[in-house]
Write a protein that holds these residues in place. Structure first.
Motif, PDB file in Angstrom:
ATOM      1  N   SER A  72       9.868   5.431   6.012  1.00  0.00           N
ATOM      2  CA  SER A  72       9.300   6.769   6.143  1.00  0.00           C
ATOM      3  C   SER A  72       7.780   6.687   6.216  1.00  0.00           C
ATOM      4  O   SER A  72       7.177   5.630   5.964  1.00  0.00           O
ATOM      5  N   ALA A  73       7.154   7.810   6.521  1.00  0.00           N
ATOM      6  CA  ALA A  73       5.696   7.871   6.569  1.00  0.00           C
ATOM      7  C   ALA A  73       5.067   7.629   5.202  1.00  0.00           C
ATOM      8  O   ALA A  73       3.856   7.388   5.103  1.00  0.00           O
ATOM      9  N   ARG A  74       5.874   7.670   4.133  1.00  0.00           N
ATOM     10  CA  ARG A  74       5.336   7.369   2.801  1.00  0.00           C
ATOM     11  C   ARG A  74       4.839   5.933   2.708  1.00  0.00           C
ATOM     12  O   ARG A  74       4.070   5.587   1.808  1.00  0.00           O
ATOM     13  N   LEU A  75       5.263   5.087   3.638  1.00  0.00           N
ATOM     14  CA  LEU A  75       4.780   3.708   3.656  1.00  0.00           C
ATOM     15  C   LEU A  75       3.266   3.639   3.816  1.00  0.00           C
ATOM     16  O   LEU A  75       2.649   2.631   3.451  1.00  0.00           O
ATOM     17  N   ARG A  76       2.659   4.696   4.345  1.00  0.00           N
ATOM     18  CA  ARG A  76       1.201   4.656   4.523  1.00  0.00           C
ATOM     19  C   ARG A  76       0.497   4.471   3.179  1.00  0.00           C
ATOM     20  O   ARG A  76      -0.538   3.802   3.101  1.00  0.00           O
ATOM     21  N   HIS A  77       1.033   5.065   2.117  1.00  0.00           N
ATOM     22  CA  HIS A  77       0.431   4.883   0.793  1.00  0.00           C
ATOM     23  C   HIS A  77       0.509   3.422   0.360  1.00  0.00           C
ATOM     24  O   HIS A  77      -0.437   2.869  -0.205  1.00  0.00           O
ATOM     25  N   VAL A  78       1.651   2.794   0.612  1.00  0.00           N
ATOM     26  CA  VAL A  78       1.839   1.390   0.238  1.00  0.00           C
ATOM     27  C   VAL A  78       0.902   0.505   1.056  1.00  0.00           C
ATOM     28  O   VAL A  78       0.250  -0.408   0.532  1.00  0.00           O
ATOM     29  N   ALA A  79       0.813   0.788   2.354  1.00  0.00           N
ATOM     30  CA  ALA A  79      -0.063   0.013   3.223  1.00  0.00           C
ATOM     31  C   ALA A  79      -1.518   0.171   2.807  1.00  0.00           C
ATOM     32  O   ALA A  79      -2.280  -0.808   2.769  1.00  0.00           O
ATOM     33  N   HIS A  80      -1.918   1.392   2.480  1.00  0.00           N
ATOM     34  CA  HIS A  80      -3.302   1.625   2.065  1.00  0.00           C
ATOM     35  C   HIS A  80      -3.618   0.833   0.800  1.00  0.00           C
ATOM     36  O   HIS A  80      -4.699   0.236   0.683  1.00  0.00           O
ATOM     37  N   LEU A  81      -2.690   0.814  -0.138  1.00  0.00           N
ATOM     38  CA  LEU A  81      -2.908   0.044  -1.356  1.00  0.00           C
ATOM     39  C   LEU A  81      -2.978  -1.446  -1.036  1.00  0.00           C
ATOM     40  O   LEU A  81      -3.777  -2.190  -1.619  1.00  0.00           O
ATOM     41  N   GLY A  82      -2.143  -1.881  -0.098  1.00  0.00           N
ATOM     42  CA  GLY A  82      -2.187  -3.285   0.309  1.00  0.00           C
ATOM     43  C   GLY A  82      -3.536  -3.677   0.869  1.00  0.00           C
ATOM     44  O   GLY A  82      -4.049  -4.772   0.578  1.00  0.00           O
ATOM     45  N   VAL A  83      -4.139  -2.808   1.670  1.00  0.00           N
ATOM     46  CA  VAL A  83      -5.473  -3.076   2.214  1.00  0.00           C
ATOM     47  C   VAL A  83      -6.528  -2.981   1.115  1.00  0.00           C
ATOM     48  O   VAL A  83      -7.436  -3.816   1.028  1.00  0.00           O
ATOM     49  N   SER A  84      -6.402  -1.992   0.253  1.00  0.00           N
ATOM     50  CA  SER A  84      -7.409  -1.745  -0.786  1.00  0.00           C
ATOM     51  C   SER A  84      -7.472  -2.865  -1.822  1.00  0.00           C
ATOM     52  O   SER A  84      -8.488  -3.016  -2.502  1.00  0.00           O
ATOM     53  N   THR A  85      -6.392  -3.631  -1.957  1.00  0.00           N
ATOM     54  CA  THR A  85      -6.358  -4.696  -2.960  1.00  0.00           C
ATOM     55  C   THR A  85      -6.787  -6.047  -2.386  1.00  0.00           C
ATOM     56  O   THR A  85      -6.543  -7.093  -2.996  1.00  0.00           O
ATOM     57  N   PHE A  86      -7.462  -6.031  -1.255  1.00  0.00           N
ATOM     58  CA  PHE A  86      -7.954  -7.270  -0.625  1.00  0.00           C
ATOM     59  C   PHE A  86      -8.806  -8.079  -1.599  1.00  0.00           C
ATOM     60  O   PHE A  86      -8.528  -9.256  -1.875  1.00  0.00           O
ATOM     61  N   GLN A  87      -9.857  -7.470  -2.166  1.00  0.00           N
ATOM     62  CA  GLN A  87     -10.733  -8.197  -3.087  1.00  0.00           C
ATOM     63  C   GLN A  87      -9.991  -8.607  -4.353  1.00  0.00           C
ATOM     64  O   GLN A  87     -10.158  -9.730  -4.849  1.00  0.00           O
ATOM     65  N   PHE A  88      -9.162  -7.692  -4.873  1.00  0.00           N
ATOM     66  CA  PHE A  88      -8.373  -7.987  -6.067  1.00  0.00           C
ATOM     67  C   PHE A  88      -7.516  -9.232  -5.871  1.00  0.00           C
ATOM     68  O   PHE A  88      -7.418 -10.084  -6.763  1.00  0.00           O
ATOM     69  N   THR A  89      -6.910  -9.358  -4.701  1.00  0.00           N
ATOM     70  CA  THR A  89      -6.023 -10.486  -4.430  1.00  0.00           C
ATOM     71  C   THR A  89      -6.769 -11.812  -4.528  1.00  0.00           C
ATOM     72  O   THR A  89      -6.284 -12.778  -5.132  1.00  0.00           O
ATOM     73  N   PHE A  90      -7.956 -11.871  -3.941  1.00  0.00           N
ATOM     74  CA  PHE A  90      -8.715 -13.119  -3.990  1.00  0.00           C
ATOM     75  C   PHE A  90      -9.167 -13.429  -5.416  1.00  0.00           C
ATOM     76  O   PHE A  90      -9.074 -14.588  -5.861  1.00  0.00           O
ATOM     77  N   ARG A  91      -9.642 -12.423  -6.131  1.00  0.00           N
ATOM     78  CA  ARG A  91     -10.072 -12.654  -7.513  1.00  0.00           C
ATOM     79  C   ARG A  91      -8.897 -13.074  -8.390  1.00  0.00           C
ATOM     80  O   ARG A  91      -9.036 -13.941  -9.250  1.00  0.00           O
ATOM     81  N   LEU A  92      -7.730 -12.453  -8.163  1.00  0.00           N
ATOM     82  CA  LEU A  92      -6.548 -12.780  -8.948  1.00  0.00           C
ATOM     83  C   LEU A  92      -6.172 -14.244  -8.797  1.00  0.00           C
ATOM     84  O   LEU A  92      -5.691 -14.883  -9.733  1.00  0.00           O
ATOM     85  N   ASN A  93      -6.403 -14.778  -7.609  1.00  0.00           N
ATOM     86  CA  ASN A  93      -6.063 -16.168  -7.328  1.00  0.00           C
ATOM     87  C   ASN A  93      -7.258 -17.112  -7.502  1.00  0.00           C
ATOM     88  O   ASN A  93      -7.218 -18.252  -7.026  1.00  0.00           O
ATOM     89  N   ALA A  94      -8.296 -16.623  -8.208  1.00  0.00           N
ATOM     90  CA  ALA A  94      -9.491 -17.416  -8.518  1.00  0.00           C
ATOM     91  C   ALA A  94     -10.144 -17.980  -7.259  1.00  0.00           C
ATOM     92  O   ALA A  94     -10.573 -19.145  -7.216  1.00  0.00           O
ATOM     93  N   ARG A  95     -10.219 -17.151  -6.221  1.00  0.00           N
ATOM     94  CA  ARG A  95     -10.863 -17.548  -4.980  1.00  0.00           C
ATOM     95  C   ARG A  95     -12.047 -16.625  -4.710  1.00  0.00           C
ATOM     96  O   ARG A  95     -12.054 -15.456  -5.100  1.00  0.00           O
ATOM     97  N   ALA A  96     -13.057 -17.163  -4.036  1.00  0.00           N
ATOM     98  CA  ALA A  96     -14.211 -16.350  -3.664  1.00  0.00           C
ATOM     99  C   ALA A  96     -13.772 -15.245  -2.714  1.00  0.00           C
ATOM    100  O   ALA A  96     -12.949 -15.472  -1.813  1.00  0.00           O
ATOM    101  N   VAL A  97     -14.329 -14.065  -2.910  1.00  0.00           N
ATOM    102  CA  VAL A  97     -13.973 -12.925  -2.053  1.00  0.00           C
ATOM    103  C   VAL A  97     -14.741 -13.038  -0.740  1.00  0.00           C
ATOM    104  O   VAL A  97     -15.976 -13.045  -0.738  1.00  0.00           O
ATOM    105  N   PRO A  98     -14.064 -13.141   0.387  1.00  0.00           N
ATOM    106  CA  PRO A  98     -14.759 -13.251   1.680  1.00  0.00           C
ATOM    107  C   PRO A  98     -15.507 -11.963   2.025  1.00  0.00           C
ATOM    108  O   PRO A  98     -15.122 -10.870   1.610  1.00  0.00           O
TER     109      PRO A  98
END
Length: 264
Positions: free
Chosen positions: A158-184
């Motif tokens: 459904s179009a509700r996936l847009r919320h999930v996708a937005h969160l997926g994009v918004s957590t870009f920096q979080f993902t790198f920090r979580l994995n102890a990697r420098a944020v590009p």
């Protein structure tokens, strides 16, 4: 533009109905069926949602009490979600479903009264009420996917996936920090096709690093419900490739993901 919290909560209620419909008529044995999440049954998926609905509501109504409970829980280490699943493992299926319904309605009722920008504590950085609602929707959809996979059914996207996708994009920096990697600092363009054919985009149009494909596939990737090899995403550029190999839209320890070909 202020976040549309009322719209988010309406979409969360709709996603709740989908999950409820998957489990409401299951017999006790089916509630104990294993899901693709190692060691977790359908029962565990539902009690997980109920527990964190209640703690999210407590974060809004009793921030001090929430912080104390969260600190105690997180002292147990990265296994605390599994500990919670075990704590409620013997709860009868009917009681687990009633708890989920009660906890979700309590969350919705509480958040309908909040300012979307209201800051709330969580298991990590504080977040806005709107971000909390988005996270609950993502969790509901992702754990609902585990349940659907366990039952061998397909949920129409459904179009509700847009919320999930937005969160997926918004957590870009979080993902790198979580994995102890420098944020590009390299910009990334994400272009997704929604279930109705709409184009959803994030990032500069001229970015060399890109992720394109169906919104459903992107959401399955960032919630770690499918391996990238099993998805129809086109990933271009070294930064986009690294990001999508570890992308994680949910809080907690780095997720192990799913092995390729694990869901047929």
């Amino acid at each position: 533009m202020p976040a549309d919290l009322a719209g988010l909560l309406a979409d969360l209620a709709a996603e709740t109905g989908v999950v409820d419909g998957l489990v409401a008529h299951l017999d006790d044995a089916s509630w104990r069926a294993p899901t693709p999440s190692p060691g977790w049954s359908i029962h565990d998926q539902i009690t997980h949602l109920a527990y964190f609905d209640e703690t999210a509501t407590r974060a809004a109504t009793d921030p001090g009490g929430f912080r104390a409970e969260a600190a105690e829980l997180m002292r147990r280490g990265d296994t605390f979600p599994d500990d919670i699943a075990q704590r409620y493992a013997t709860l009868p299926a009917a009681d687990a479903l009633a708890w989920f319904r009660r906890a979700r309605e309590g969350y919705l009722a509480t958040f309908r009264r909040l300012d979307p920008k209201c800051r709330l504590p969580w298991y990590g950085p504080d977040m806005s009420a709107a971000s909390s609602a988005t996270a609950r929707l993502m969790e509901t959809w992702a754990h609902g996917q585990d349940i659907a996979d366990a039952l061998g059914v397909t949920r129409p996207p459904s179009a509700r996936l847009r919320h999930v996708a937005h969160l997926g994009v918004s957590t870009f920096q979080f993902t790198f920090r979580l994995n102890a990697r420098a944020v590009p600092v390299t910009p990334i363009r994400v272009e997704l096709t929604g279930p109705d054919g709409d184009q959803w985009t994030w990032g500069p149009a001229d970015a060399a690093d890109r992720v394109t494909g169906p919104a459903l596939d992107f959401c399955l990737a960032v919630t770690q419900r499918r391996h990238l090899d099993d998805l129809n995403l086109t990933i271009t550029g070294p930064v986009a490739t690294e990001w999508m190999s570890i992308a994680q839209a949910f809080a907690g320890a780095p997720g192990p993901g799913r092995p390729p070909g694990s869901i047929q």
